[in-house]
Write a protein that holds these residues in place. Sequence first.
Motif, PDB file in Angstrom:
ATOM      1  N   ASN A 278      40.309  44.854  42.343  1.00 54.00           N
ATOM      2  CA  ASN A 278      41.774  44.403  42.613  1.00 54.00           C
ATOM      3  C   ASN A 278      42.409  43.619  41.553  1.00 54.00           C
ATOM      4  O   ASN A 278      41.699  42.675  40.916  1.00 54.00           O
ATOM      5  N   GLY A 279      43.582  43.300  41.172  1.00 56.41           N
ATOM      6  CA  GLY A 279      44.259  42.506  40.352  1.00 56.41           C
ATOM      7  C   GLY A 279      45.402  41.586  41.025  1.00 56.41           C
ATOM      8  O   GLY A 279      45.939  41.902  41.919  1.00 56.41           O
ATOM      9  N   LEU A 280      45.658  40.515  40.631  1.00 53.42           N
ATOM     10  CA  LEU A 280      46.759  39.582  40.654  1.00 53.42           C
ATOM     11  C   LEU A 280      47.772  39.698  39.561  1.00 53.42           C
ATOM     12  O   LEU A 280      47.472  39.410  38.228  1.00 53.42           O
ATOM     13  N   ILE A 281      48.801  40.295  39.609  1.00 56.26           N
ATOM     14  CA  ILE A 281      49.654  40.818  38.949  1.00 56.26           C
ATOM     15  C   ILE A 281      50.646  39.492  38.812  1.00 56.26           C
ATOM     16  O   ILE A 281      51.480  39.199  39.756  1.00 56.26           O
ATOM     17  N   THR A 282      51.082  39.195  37.561  1.00 55.11           N
ATOM     18  CA  THR A 282      52.131  38.175  37.346  1.00 55.11           C
ATOM     19  C   THR A 282      53.178  38.797  36.483  1.00 55.11           C
ATOM     20  O   THR A 282      52.732  39.502  35.209  1.00 55.11           O
TER      21      THR A 282
END
Length: 452
Positions: A278-282
Amino acid sequence: MTKSAPNPMALLAQIDMDALGRLSQKVDLPGLLKAASSMSDGQLKQLSRLLAGAGEESDKELPEANGDFYGQMDTLTGDEREVAHATRQFMHEHVAPIMNEYWSRDEFPRQLISELRKLDLLRKIWNEDGSRKPNATVMEGLVTLEACKVDVSTAVFFGVHAGLAFASIALGGSDEQKAEWLPRMLDLEVIGAFGLTEPEGGSQVSQGMRTTCKRDGDGWTLRGQKKWIGNSTFSDLTVIWARDVDTQEVRGFIVRAGTPGYNVEKIEGKTALRIVENGLITLDDCRVPDSDRLQNVQGWRTTAEVLKITRAGVAWQGVGCAMGAYELAVKYSQTREQFGKRIGEFQLIQNHLVHMLGNVTSMFALCLRLSHMADGGDMKDEHAALAKVFTAARCRETVALARETFGGNGILLEYGVAKHFADTEAIYSYEGTNEINTLVVGRAITGLSAFV
């Protein structure tokens, strides 16, 4: 005339010699017979029954663990059973041997993608033009079921790519966009992710989406963050949903990996679905050409349609996870010994197993009916929501009973059930929390909305 109690020595005559030999390895027979001399009539009769059945019980072939107690697989078509079998074989051959290692590494085994490609599973669900096969939801459910029996994370990878990302382009893309992306996604040559959930909230995103898009000449500028985005650390494209600052409409964009202003940080420290990356996309002034805006998106309506299609798949995740945990518990109960007997011979353990089996059987039946409704065009939001509510709750209960059956071994990866126990918590929370899905169903059956 009162019937006399059996003579202690006569008890041995009721057991064949082979059984007697096996029994003597586990029981102090001389001591037992000495104790028998002081037993009451009732105790001697009970001992007689136990010894008489000892040989038969030792030789008895135990049934295989089978979560499909009602034979619901037998009601499927030949093609559907074949897909289920192929997925089951893939999971046991390619995933089971490595899943604990990758769970510990908090990493997705990318080499599985080439092996999955050989199964050509997506073409059992979707056509190249983005239309669905007549029994697409059943097929997707069976793939999910069989995958989750072994490892929920593998099913999530497949569901994000083949469900959320693919469906977004299939439902919201132009003919040109579908022709560009869908065939390659079907072949797993291009991997997709789906960016909807945000750090500030998941369920409220339909009304409070903070990621924005603004028209900028011949393109769009995206700003904001997306969180919990599966596959995003290695995906070739991510479908990003954003609110148009000028019109307040929700729009969808195909954001290609490597686009300037698009950054992904892997989320660390998870206790569930650790194999899913899972990723945190900015999105920091991320500029996307208008050609990569999903041309046929009709605001939030399209997003909701994608979620409705995939929510049935998440309900199937609960079935598979619970069934896998149940079958592990049955096998364990047939071999694990405590107090001189297999734990499956204890009434409390059998009560656990029967409770689990009842849950699994009802969950299977519910999701199979839901999938037939979806493929027939009869499934509504509340139908999918009820399935998610029920299966997530029953899965949570079932895997807890399975973990309890294993005792202390239930928290060790090597026994399998610990991973199911942890992954259930993710199933319970995503694709709409159980509270939100409950309110969707409640609104449908009362005609009254309890949403804030």
